[in-house]
Motif scaffolding. Structure first.
Motif, PDB file in Angstrom:
ATOM      1  N   GLY A  10     129.317  -2.484  53.095  1.00  0.00           N
ATOM      2  CA  GLY A  10     128.968  -2.382  54.506  1.00  0.00           C
ATOM      3  C   GLY A  10     130.059  -2.917  55.411  1.00  0.00           C
ATOM      4  O   GLY A  10     131.196  -3.193  54.984  1.00  0.00           O
ATOM      5  N   ASP A  11     129.713  -3.088  56.678  1.00  0.00           N
ATOM      6  CA  ASP A  11     130.663  -3.494  57.714  1.00  0.00           C
ATOM      7  C   ASP A  11     131.141  -4.927  57.469  1.00  0.00           C
ATOM      8  O   ASP A  11     130.378  -5.886  57.576  1.00  0.00           O
ATOM      9  CB  ASP A  11     129.992  -3.395  59.084  1.00  0.00           C
ATOM     10  CG  ASP A  11     130.988  -3.507  60.226  1.00  0.00           C
ATOM     11  OD1 ASP A  11     131.604  -4.574  60.350  1.00  0.00           O
ATOM     12  OD2 ASP A  11     131.137  -2.541  60.991  1.00  0.00           O
ATOM     13  N   LYS A  12     132.432  -5.069  57.145  1.00  0.00           N
ATOM     14  CA  LYS A  12     132.990  -6.402  56.873  1.00  0.00           C
ATOM     15  C   LYS A  12     133.040  -7.260  58.133  1.00  0.00           C
ATOM     16  O   LYS A  12     132.995  -8.494  58.049  1.00  0.00           O
ATOM     17  CB  LYS A  12     134.402  -6.258  56.286  1.00  0.00           C
ATOM     18  CG  LYS A  12     134.454  -5.555  54.923  1.00  0.00           C
ATOM     19  CD  LYS A  12     133.668  -6.313  53.888  1.00  0.00           C
ATOM     20  CE  LYS A  12     133.874  -5.744  52.489  1.00  0.00           C
ATOM     21  NZ  LYS A  12     133.293  -4.386  52.328  1.00  0.00           N
ATOM     22  N   GLY A  13     133.128  -6.629  59.300  1.00  0.00           N
ATOM     23  CA  GLY A  13     133.121  -7.377  60.550  1.00  0.00           C
ATOM     24  C   GLY A  13     131.797  -8.096  60.754  1.00  0.00           C
ATOM     25  O   GLY A  13     131.766  -9.267  61.137  1.00  0.00           O
ATOM     26  N   ILE A  14     130.685  -7.398  60.496  1.00  0.00           N
ATOM     27  CA  ILE A  14     129.365  -8.029  60.625  1.00  0.00           C
ATOM     28  C   ILE A  14     129.237  -9.177  59.637  1.00  0.00           C
ATOM     29  O   ILE A  14     128.778 -10.275  59.986  1.00  0.00           O
ATOM     30  CB  ILE A  14     128.248  -6.990  60.419  1.00  0.00           C
ATOM     31  CG1 ILE A  14     128.295  -5.931  61.530  1.00  0.00           C
ATOM     32  CG2 ILE A  14     126.882  -7.664  60.390  1.00  0.00           C
ATOM     33  CD1 ILE A  14     127.271  -4.832  61.373  1.00  0.00           C
ATOM     34  N   HIS A 311     127.219   3.844  66.397  1.00  0.00           N
ATOM     35  CA  HIS A 311     127.986   5.035  66.774  1.00  0.00           C
ATOM     36  C   HIS A 311     128.362   5.874  65.554  1.00  0.00           C
ATOM     37  O   HIS A 311     128.318   7.106  65.604  1.00  0.00           O
ATOM     38  CB  HIS A 311     129.244   4.620  67.545  1.00  0.00           C
ATOM     39  CG  HIS A 311     130.110   5.770  67.943  1.00  0.00           C
ATOM     40  ND1 HIS A 311     129.743   6.668  68.927  1.00  0.00           N
ATOM     41  CD2 HIS A 311     131.327   6.188  67.480  1.00  0.00           C
ATOM     42  CE1 HIS A 311     130.690   7.577  69.061  1.00  0.00           C
ATOM     43  NE2 HIS A 311     131.658   7.312  68.192  1.00  0.00           N
ATOM     44  N   ILE A 312     128.733   5.208  64.461  1.00  0.00           N
ATOM     45  CA  ILE A 312     129.207   5.947  63.282  1.00  0.00           C
ATOM     46  C   ILE A 312     128.058   6.372  62.364  1.00  0.00           C
ATOM     47  O   ILE A 312     128.279   7.150  61.435  1.00  0.00           O
ATOM     48  CB  ILE A 312     130.220   5.123  62.470  1.00  0.00           C
ATOM     49  CG1 ILE A 312     129.555   3.869  61.889  1.00  0.00           C
ATOM     50  CG2 ILE A 312     131.431   4.761  63.311  1.00  0.00           C
ATOM     51  CD1 ILE A 312     130.470   3.058  60.994  1.00  0.00           C
ATOM     52  N   ALA A 313     126.834   5.882  62.612  1.00  0.00           N
ATOM     53  CA  ALA A 313     125.694   6.283  61.778  1.00  0.00           C
ATOM     54  C   ALA A 313     125.462   7.778  61.917  1.00  0.00           C
ATOM     55  O   ALA A 313     125.487   8.326  63.018  1.00  0.00           O
ATOM     56  CB  ALA A 313     124.444   5.502  62.172  1.00  0.00           C
ATOM     57  N   THR A 314     125.240   8.454  60.788  1.00  0.00           N
ATOM     58  CA  THR A 314     125.119   9.916  60.805  1.00  0.00           C
ATOM     59  C   THR A 314     123.699  10.394  61.070  1.00  0.00           C
ATOM     60  O   THR A 314     123.487  11.564  61.383  1.00  0.00           O
ATOM     61  CB  THR A 314     125.586  10.485  59.455  1.00  0.00           C
ATOM     62  OG1 THR A 314     124.865   9.835  58.390  1.00  0.00           O
ATOM     63  CG2 THR A 314     127.077  10.247  59.260  1.00  0.00           C
ATOM     64  N   GLY A 373     122.949  -2.375  55.534  1.00  0.00           N
ATOM     65  CA  GLY A 373     122.596  -1.262  54.666  1.00  0.00           C
ATOM     66  C   GLY A 373     122.915   0.083  55.298  1.00  0.00           C
ATOM     67  O   GLY A 373     123.333   1.021  54.609  1.00  0.00           O
ATOM     68  N   VAL A 374     122.716   0.197  56.608  1.00  0.00           N
ATOM     69  CA  VAL A 374     123.070   1.430  57.323  1.00  0.00           C
ATOM     70  C   VAL A 374     124.581   1.654  57.259  1.00  0.00           C
ATOM     71  O   VAL A 374     125.052   2.757  56.956  1.00  0.00           O
ATOM     72  CB  VAL A 374     122.602   1.373  58.791  1.00  0.00           C
ATOM     73  CG1 VAL A 374     123.084   2.608  59.554  1.00  0.00           C
ATOM     74  CG2 VAL A 374     121.086   1.265  58.865  1.00  0.00           C
ATOM     75  N   THR A 375     125.359   0.607  57.524  1.00  0.00           N
ATOM     76  CA  THR A 375     126.822   0.748  57.483  1.00  0.00           C
ATOM     77  C   THR A 375     127.307   1.005  56.067  1.00  0.00           C
ATOM     78  O   THR A 375     128.293   1.715  55.862  1.00  0.00           O
ATOM     79  CB  THR A 375     127.507  -0.512  58.042  1.00  0.00           C
ATOM     80  OG1 THR A 375     127.195  -1.649  57.209  1.00  0.00           O
ATOM     81  CG2 THR A 375     127.030  -0.801  59.445  1.00  0.00           C
ATOM     82  N   LYS A 376     126.605   0.431  55.067  1.00  0.00           N
ATOM     83  CA  LYS A 376     126.987   0.678  53.679  1.00  0.00           C
ATOM     84  C   LYS A 376     126.804   2.150  53.327  1.00  0.00           C
ATOM     85  O   LYS A 376     127.655   2.759  52.657  1.00  0.00           O
ATOM     86  CB  LYS A 376     126.126  -0.184  52.749  1.00  0.00           C
ATOM     87  CG  LYS A 376     126.475  -0.045  51.272  1.00  0.00           C
ATOM     88  CD  LYS A 376     125.368  -0.559  50.382  1.00  0.00           C
ATOM     89  CE  LYS A 376     124.191   0.375  50.396  1.00  0.00           C
ATOM     90  NZ  LYS A 376     123.180   0.071  49.351  1.00  0.00           N
ATOM     91  N   LYS A 377     125.705   2.738  53.773  1.00  0.00           N
ATOM     92  CA  LYS A 377     125.444   4.154  53.507  1.00  0.00           C
ATOM     93  C   LYS A 377     126.513   5.024  54.142  1.00  0.00           C
ATOM     94  O   LYS A 377     126.987   5.985  53.524  1.00  0.00           O
ATOM     95  CB  LYS A 377     124.063   4.522  54.053  1.00  0.00           C
ATOM     96  CG  LYS A 377     123.668   5.971  53.785  1.00  0.00           C
ATOM     97  CD  LYS A 377     123.564   6.251  52.305  1.00  0.00           C
ATOM     98  CE  LYS A 377     123.124   7.687  52.043  1.00  0.00           C
ATOM     99  NZ  LYS A 377     123.067   7.988  50.594  1.00  0.00           N
TER     100      LYS A 377
END
Length: 429
Positions: A10-14, A311-314, A373-377
């Motif tokens: 997932g998002d490393k920034g978060i 924004h990047i979530a599909t 989990g959303v960013t990981k997907k």
């Protein structure tokens, strides 16, 4: 360590900003819990509170790790089935709730045989935000029927808020405002949102009027607290909340630019909720304006990563889940800091990931786990596309190589034929 970090998807920034907030929380909690250590003729030993906070943070990160491994689409259906369970828990809390840490509201529930207390309203908010995101993503493809949405969306929302309102107005207002924001982003018609806002105001007014008619009823006991807080905020009438605000302002003024130093706060001995509701005042007192702005910056950076993630979530559900779970976290932090500097009346909202308290930390970590989990997907989808592009590129190179080899063979055969028939080649010329 590299292997551990490698397992964090997932998002490393978060992940980074959450870790920084959690690490920073240890010193303020350790320092600010001194008044709790002396409370009730205690020994003054704050080490136990630090170890307890460490346990809350450690278990919180385990929660993030476990939850972010679950495909976030599973929470879509889970929220629908969890909502009735949430109503039962909130109803039990309303009837049998206990008072924790001097809070004058029965908003905590003791788990039998375990000895753990938790605040069900935080869990209810989590489930409700996912439920609203589920409905808005489901109805995006067709025009929204207002009467149908009243039954499927707003009736569950108002039932949940009705259970929370009597004991916690600030949490109810925060949840309701975030749901309205989520509905606006999810393209729910503005004219219907206006009707819902008006209905909410009418319902709240009716609730207050009933409390006036039955002033001795336990169900309406918190209404007087709301009124006194608003009155104290707008006037100079002295009150317990006014006392806390004054001590918080003294703490902030004492911090100046660089602060008094870690553990050197004076007002922590006078602020009743110094390790939870007013911990930001202690942070500014000990770490100064630099420390206060640093904490504010971390929350703003976390908000930026939430915006990027949405924004990047599909999928629309993924976008709404990130907004519905991430934005309330940041707004809660802003409310906590605004209360400390007297921009808002006292609300009782904690500072996420920094204030002491297991329920607040763990519910925040569940929300963070779903967001990650959303960013990981999305990372997995991007990696799949990248791998597919690499395979297509490798296949194209193989095809080009075979064509080149075929061309070389054709030229070789042509030269061989010319060598076998030199006279025919001359005649052809």
């Amino acid at each position: 360590m590299k292997q551990l970090i490698g397992n964090l998807k997932g998002d490393k920034g978060i992940w980074s900003f959450v870790a920084l907030l959690a690490l920073f929380s240890f010193m303020p909690v350790f320092s600010a819990s001194s008044n709790l250590a002396y409370l009730g003729h205690g020994t003054g030993n704050t080490l136990g509170y630090l170890v307890k906070h460490l346990g809350h943070i450690f278990f919180g990160f385990l929660i993030i790790f476990w939850v972010h491994k679950i495909p976030y689409q599973y929470f879509r259906s889970i929220s629908k089935w969890l909502l009735p369970f949430v109503w039962v828990v909130l109803a039990i809390t309303m009837i049998k709730g206990t008072v924790i840490g001097g809070a004058n509201a029965s908003r905590w529930l003791q788990i039998p045989f375990v000895g753990i207390s938790f605040q069900p309203s935080t869990f209810a908010a989590l489930v409700l935000f996912v439920f609203v995101a589920r409905y808005l993503s489901k109805t995006r493809e067709k025009p929204i029927d207002f009467l149908e949405s009243l039954k499927e969306l707003w009736l569950p929302v108002f039932i949940t808020l009705l259970f929370i309102l009597p004991s916690n107005f600030s949490t109810t207002a925060l949840i309701f405002s975030m749901i309205l924001m989520l509905a606006f982003i999810g393209k729910y018609p503005m004219k219907y949102i206006a009707v819902i806002v008006g209905s909410g105001i009418v319902f709240l007014t009716f609730f207050v009027l009933i409390s006036k008619a039955f002033p001795d009823a336990k169900f309406f006991s918190r209404v007087r607290t709301w009124e006194s807080r608003i009155e104290n905020f707008s006037t100079d009438k002295p009150d317990e909340d006014d006392y806390q605000i004054e001590k918080a302002k003294i703490a902030i003024a004492s911090g100046k630019i660089y602060g008094l130093g870690p553990g050197k706060s004076v007002q922590k001995n006078f602020l009743p909720q110094s390790s939870s509701d007013f911990i930001y005042a202690i942070i500014v007192e000990e770490y100064g304006l630099i420390g206060g702005l640093g904490v504010l910056s971390l929350y703003l950076l976390l908000l930026f990563r939430f915006v990027v993630a949405s924004h990047i979530a599909t999928t629309l559900f993924g976008k709404l889940v990130v907004i519905g779970l991430g934005f309330p976290m940041i707004f809660q932090a802003m409310i906590n800091m605004a209360v400390a500097v007297e921009l808002l009346p006292v609300t009782g909202q904690t500072l996420p990931l920094i204030s002491s308290g297991g329920t607040s930390i763990w519910m925040t970590c569940i929300a963070l786990g779903i967001i990650i989990g959303v960013t990981k997907k999305e990372e997995e989808i991007a990696q799949e596309l990248k791998d597919t592009a690499k395979r297509e590129e490798a296949l194209q190179k193989l095809i080009d190589r075979e064509l080149e080899e075929e061309h070389v063979l054709e030229e070789a055969y042509s030269i061989e034929d010319k060598a076998k028939n030199p006279m025919q080649a001359v005649l052809n010329k």
